[in-house]
Scaffold this motif. Structure first.
Motif, PDB file in Angstrom:
ATOM      1  N   ALA A 205       7.018   0.875  -7.214  1.00  0.00           N
ATOM      2  CA  ALA A 205       5.836   1.696  -7.534  1.00  0.00           C
ATOM      3  C   ALA A 205       4.560   0.912  -7.237  1.00  0.00           C
ATOM      4  O   ALA A 205       4.513  -0.306  -7.427  1.00  0.00           O
ATOM      5  N   HIS A 206       3.558   1.626  -6.769  1.00  0.00           N
ATOM      6  CA  HIS A 206       2.204   1.092  -6.504  1.00  0.00           C
ATOM      7  C   HIS A 206       2.151  -0.405  -6.184  1.00  0.00           C
ATOM      8  O   HIS A 206       1.508  -1.184  -6.924  1.00  0.00           O
ATOM      9  N   PRO A 207       2.794  -0.847  -5.087  1.00  0.00           N
ATOM     10  CA  PRO A 207       2.775  -2.281  -4.755  1.00  0.00           C
ATOM     11  C   PRO A 207       1.353  -2.807  -4.514  1.00  0.00           C
ATOM     12  O   PRO A 207       1.090  -4.001  -4.665  1.00  0.00           O
ATOM     13  N   PHE A 208       0.447  -1.909  -4.173  1.00  0.00           N
ATOM     14  CA  PHE A 208      -0.943  -2.291  -3.878  1.00  0.00           C
ATOM     15  C   PHE A 208      -1.734  -2.564  -5.157  1.00  0.00           C
ATOM     16  O   PHE A 208      -2.855  -3.018  -5.122  1.00  0.00           O
ATOM     17  N   ARG A 209      -1.156  -2.259  -6.319  1.00  0.00           N
ATOM     18  CA  ARG A 209      -1.928  -2.378  -7.557  1.00  0.00           C
ATOM     19  C   ARG A 209      -1.628  -3.652  -8.339  1.00  0.00           C
ATOM     20  O   ARG A 209      -2.273  -3.950  -9.330  1.00  0.00           O
ATOM     21  N   TYR A 210      -0.612  -4.404  -7.915  1.00  0.00           N
ATOM     22  CA  TYR A 210      -0.306  -5.626  -8.658  1.00  0.00           C
ATOM     23  C   TYR A 210      -1.338  -6.677  -8.324  1.00  0.00           C
ATOM     24  O   TYR A 210      -1.786  -6.782  -7.183  1.00  0.00           O
ATOM     25  N   ASP A 211      -1.647  -7.451  -9.346  1.00  0.00           N
ATOM     26  CA  ASP A 211      -2.668  -8.464  -9.161  1.00  0.00           C
ATOM     27  C   ASP A 211      -2.014  -9.705  -8.550  1.00  0.00           C
ATOM     28  O   ASP A 211      -1.727 -10.671  -9.249  1.00  0.00           O
ATOM     29  N   MET A 212      -1.713  -9.623  -7.250  1.00  0.00           N
ATOM     30  CA  MET A 212      -1.045 -10.748  -6.585  1.00  0.00           C
ATOM     31  C   MET A 212      -1.524 -10.866  -5.143  1.00  0.00           C
ATOM     32  O   MET A 212      -2.028  -9.901  -4.571  1.00  0.00           O
ATOM     33  N   THR A 213      -1.363 -12.037  -4.570  1.00  0.00           N
ATOM     34  CA  THR A 213      -1.781 -12.234  -3.185  1.00  0.00           C
ATOM     35  C   THR A 213      -0.811 -11.505  -2.243  1.00  0.00           C
ATOM     36  O   THR A 213       0.304 -11.139  -2.643  1.00  0.00           O
ATOM     37  N   THR A 214      -1.239 -11.347  -0.992  1.00  0.00           N
ATOM     38  CA  THR A 214      -0.386 -10.679  -0.003  1.00  0.00           C
ATOM     39  C   THR A 214       0.915 -11.458   0.193  1.00  0.00           C
ATOM     40  O   THR A 214       1.977 -10.877   0.389  1.00  0.00           O
ATOM     41  N   LYS A 215       0.832 -12.778   0.065  1.00  0.00           N
ATOM     42  CA  LYS A 215       2.020 -13.617   0.220  1.00  0.00           C
ATOM     43  C   LYS A 215       3.059 -13.287  -0.869  1.00  0.00           C
ATOM     44  O   LYS A 215       4.244 -13.106  -0.600  1.00  0.00           O
ATOM     45  N   TRP A 216       2.584 -13.179  -2.099  1.00  0.00           N
ATOM     46  CA  TRP A 216       3.491 -12.827  -3.200  1.00  0.00           C
ATOM     47  C   TRP A 216       4.017 -11.401  -3.043  1.00  0.00           C
ATOM     48  O   TRP A 216       5.174 -11.111  -3.338  1.00  0.00           O
ATOM     49  N   LEU A 217       3.134 -10.527  -2.563  1.00  0.00           N
ATOM     50  CA  LEU A 217       3.553  -9.135  -2.386  1.00  0.00           C
ATOM     51  C   LEU A 217       4.689  -9.031  -1.362  1.00  0.00           C
ATOM     52  O   LEU A 217       5.678  -8.324  -1.565  1.00  0.00           O
ATOM     53  N   VAL A 234       3.697   3.760  -0.344  1.00  0.00           N
ATOM     54  CA  VAL A 234       2.732   3.270   0.650  1.00  0.00           C
ATOM     55  C   VAL A 234       1.452   4.095   0.614  1.00  0.00           C
ATOM     56  O   VAL A 234       0.498   3.810   1.338  1.00  0.00           O
ATOM     57  N   GLN A 235       1.449   5.129  -0.213  1.00  0.00           N
ATOM     58  CA  GLN A 235       0.289   6.010  -0.219  1.00  0.00           C
ATOM     59  C   GLN A 235      -0.044   6.420  -1.642  1.00  0.00           C
ATOM     60  O   GLN A 235       0.838   6.606  -2.481  1.00  0.00           O
ATOM     61  N   HIS A 236      -1.331   6.529  -1.908  1.00  0.00           N
ATOM     62  CA  HIS A 236      -1.837   6.959  -3.214  1.00  0.00           C
ATOM     63  C   HIS A 236      -3.204   7.581  -2.923  1.00  0.00           C
ATOM     64  O   HIS A 236      -3.904   7.117  -2.020  1.00  0.00           O
ATOM     65  N   PRO A 237      -3.582   8.611  -3.677  1.00  0.00           N
ATOM     66  CA  PRO A 237      -4.836   9.303  -3.351  1.00  0.00           C
ATOM     67  C   PRO A 237      -6.059   8.392  -3.274  1.00  0.00           C
ATOM     68  O   PRO A 237      -6.985   8.658  -2.515  1.00  0.00           O
ATOM     69  N   ASN A 238      -6.068   7.306  -4.054  1.00  0.00           N
ATOM     70  CA  ASN A 238      -7.266   6.448  -4.056  1.00  0.00           C
ATOM     71  C   ASN A 238      -7.082   5.151  -3.277  1.00  0.00           C
ATOM     72  O   ASN A 238      -7.869   4.222  -3.419  1.00  0.00           O
ATOM     73  N   LEU A 239      -6.054   5.097  -2.458  1.00  0.00           N
ATOM     74  CA  LEU A 239      -5.767   3.842  -1.742  1.00  0.00           C
ATOM     75  C   LEU A 239      -6.666   3.696  -0.516  1.00  0.00           C
ATOM     76  O   LEU A 239      -6.819   4.634   0.264  1.00  0.00           O
ATOM     77  N   ASP A 240      -7.280   2.511  -0.368  1.00  0.00           N
ATOM     78  CA  ASP A 240      -8.145   2.327   0.802  1.00  0.00           C
ATOM     79  C   ASP A 240      -7.302   2.104   2.061  1.00  0.00           C
ATOM     80  O   ASP A 240      -6.136   1.701   1.989  1.00  0.00           O
ATOM     81  N   VAL A 241      -7.937   2.372   3.217  1.00  0.00           N
ATOM     82  CA  VAL A 241      -7.232   2.370   4.497  1.00  0.00           C
ATOM     83  C   VAL A 241      -6.575   1.017   4.782  1.00  0.00           C
ATOM     84  O   VAL A 241      -5.440   0.950   5.248  1.00  0.00           O
ATOM     85  N   LYS A 242      -7.300  -0.045   4.452  1.00  0.00           N
ATOM     86  CA  LYS A 242      -6.794  -1.380   4.770  1.00  0.00           C
ATOM     87  C   LYS A 242      -5.476  -1.665   4.032  1.00  0.00           C
ATOM     88  O   LYS A 242      -4.501  -2.137   4.618  1.00  0.00           O
ATOM     89  N   ARG A 243      -5.482  -1.341   2.747  1.00  0.00           N
ATOM     90  CA  ARG A 243      -4.251  -1.614   1.983  1.00  0.00           C
ATOM     91  C   ARG A 243      -3.132  -0.648   2.353  1.00  0.00           C
ATOM     92  O   ARG A 243      -1.965  -1.014   2.363  1.00  0.00           O
ATOM     93  N   HIS A 244      -3.515   0.585   2.675  1.00  0.00           N
ATOM     94  CA  HIS A 244      -2.509   1.548   3.129  1.00  0.00           C
ATOM     95  C   HIS A 244      -1.804   1.006   4.378  1.00  0.00           C
ATOM     96  O   HIS A 244      -0.573   1.039   4.488  1.00  0.00           O
ATOM     97  N   LYS A 245      -2.595   0.467   5.280  1.00  0.00           N
ATOM     98  CA  LYS A 245      -2.023  -0.086   6.526  1.00  0.00           C
ATOM     99  C   LYS A 245      -1.105  -1.258   6.226  1.00  0.00           C
ATOM    100  O   LYS A 245      -0.034  -1.395   6.820  1.00  0.00           O
ATOM    101  N   LEU A 246      -1.526  -2.117   5.303  1.00  0.00           N
ATOM    102  CA  LEU A 246      -0.690  -3.269   4.939  1.00  0.00           C
ATOM    103  C   LEU A 246       0.644  -2.794   4.333  1.00  0.00           C
ATOM    104  O   LEU A 246       1.706  -3.331   4.664  1.00  0.00           O
ATOM    105  N   MET A 247       0.588  -1.769   3.494  1.00  0.00           N
ATOM    106  CA  MET A 247       1.823  -1.254   2.873  1.00  0.00           C
ATOM    107  C   MET A 247       2.768  -0.726   3.950  1.00  0.00           C
ATOM    108  O   MET A 247       3.969  -0.975   3.926  1.00  0.00           O
ATOM    109  N   LEU A 248       2.191   0.009   4.923  1.00  0.00           N
ATOM    110  CA  LEU A 248       3.018   0.561   6.000  1.00  0.00           C
ATOM    111  C   LEU A 248       3.644  -0.557   6.816  1.00  0.00           C
ATOM    112  O   LEU A 248       4.817  -0.502   7.189  1.00  0.00           O
ATOM    113  N   GLU A 249       2.841  -1.576   7.072  1.00  0.00           N
ATOM    114  CA  GLU A 249       3.316  -2.712   7.868  1.00  0.00           C
ATOM    115  C   GLU A 249       4.505  -3.388   7.162  1.00  0.00           C
ATOM    116  O   GLU A 249       5.541  -3.643   7.781  1.00  0.00           O
ATOM    117  N   ILE A 250       4.367  -3.618   5.865  1.00  0.00           N
ATOM    118  CA  ILE A 250       5.443  -4.281   5.118  1.00  0.00           C
ATOM    119  C   ILE A 250       6.698  -3.393   5.092  1.00  0.00           C
ATOM    120  O   ILE A 250       7.813  -3.864   5.322  1.00  0.00           O
TER     121      ILE A 250
END
Ligand code: AMP
Ligand code: MN
Ligand code: MN
Ligand code: MN
Length: 296
Positions: A205-217, A234-250
């Motif tokens: 759930a919401h991997p973009f919301r954890y308070d961790m670095t990209t390395k830890w993620l 990988v998607q949430h209504p308030n997710l910014d484009v940059k993090r959305h892209k990172l989620m898709l990439e991972i």
């Protein structure tokens, strides 16, 4: 499900059975109003809302003309290297004895934690919180409702001790604050196992919301994949484009399916069911892999 129009699919929402503000019926009515086609109810550590939801869809006149499909789900709290990670179980058999037994152990831990939070608040001059939280819980015969810090936050606001919900976390309930109690949730591998034993898919759930670095993620996602995890949001209504892209990439790198949900808790200016949850074509949507529910 007609007209070949894309389905409006929201795979993350909460009810009264955990920290959602709406009853099961209110949530289903709202999903219908918002023209959601497929809704997963994913209460924290509980599948208590699922049977009542299925009964309502079948028997309540308000849903007679509704084509809303329900996905049985839950959101399991896990401990991982000092982080609190949430793993969604989607398309689970909500009657699976193993899953019910394990969720029940999480709920018991939550009750013990709530007692300790309450004791800590007492020492700050804020009394009788546990009793009041208990009164807030949905009473169902199976006692599957989930006691959460959000209940404490709401009461602290209601009593005028805190000015708003976020402040209650900043001052008392958040990590290392005055009434913080370090939780001991299940590990990620076990959560994945419970979900899959119940025939479901496990999703971070919401991997973009954890308070961790990209390395830890990346480490979290690859360990999750290694223990058999199925997908990540990988998607949430308030997710910014940059993090959305990172989620898709991972997700693509690791071969994890993609999921999307609003994590709806209550109607507000910022949260709504079924909005802005589209996925790009080059990922596999988790719902295409569901064993129990066919969506097409
Ligand atoms: P619990 O599962 O009991 O630890 O409660 C966690 C729930 O409280 C989350 O699902 C959120 O809804 C909410 N929550 C947790 N941390 C915060 C925070 N810092 N600010 C606002 N809400 C929070
Ligand atoms: Mn919550
Ligand atoms: Mn969560
Ligand atoms: Mn959630």
């Amino acid at each position: 499900m007609q007209n070949n129009a894309p389905l409006k699919i929201d795979l993350h929402s909460h009810t009264h059975y955990s920290d959602g503000k709406l009853s099961v019926r209110e949530l289903l009515l709202r999903a219908t109003q918002m023209q959601v086609d497929v809704l997963a109810i994913t209460d924290h550590d509980s599948v208590g809302a699922i049977s009542p939801a299925l009964d309502l869809l079948e028997q309540d006149d308000a849903f007679k003309n509704s084509s809303l499909r329900l996905i049985s789900g839950c959101e399991i709290s896990c401990s991982w290297h000092g982080f609190e990670i949430h793993i969604l179980g989607l398309d689970v058999d909500h009657r699976c004895p193993v899953l019910l037994d394990r969720l029940n152990s999480q709920l018991q831990r939550r009750i013990e934690r709530a007692q300790r939070i309450s004791e800590k608040l007492s020492k700050c001059g804020i009394d009788d919180m546990f009793t009041q939280v208990k009164e807030l819980m949905v009473s169902d015969q199976n006692q599957t409702a989930c006691m959460s810090r959000a209940h404490f936050a709401n009461i602290l606001v209601e009593r005028g001790v805190c000015t708003n919900f976020d402040q209650a976390f900043r001052q008392y309930l958040g990590k290392n604050k005055r009434a913080y109690v370090k939780p001991q949730w299940v590990d990620i591998a076990s959560a994945v196992e419970w979900i899959q034993q119940a025939g479901g898919k496990a999703v971070i759930a919401h991997p973009f919301r954890y308070d961790m670095t990209t390395k830890w993620l990346r480490r979290l996602c690859s360990e999750f994949k290694a223990v058999g995890g199925d997908g990540m949001e990988v998607q949430h209504p308030n997710l910014d484009v940059k993090r959305h892209k990172l989620m898709l990439e991972i997700a693509k790198e690791l071969g994890l399916c993609a999921s999307a949900g609003s994590d709806f808790h209550a109607p507000s200016r910022w949260t709504e069911l079924g909005r802005r949850l589209n996925l790009p074509d080059d990922v596999t949507p988790i719902w295409q892999t569901f064993d129990r529910t066919q969506l097409s």
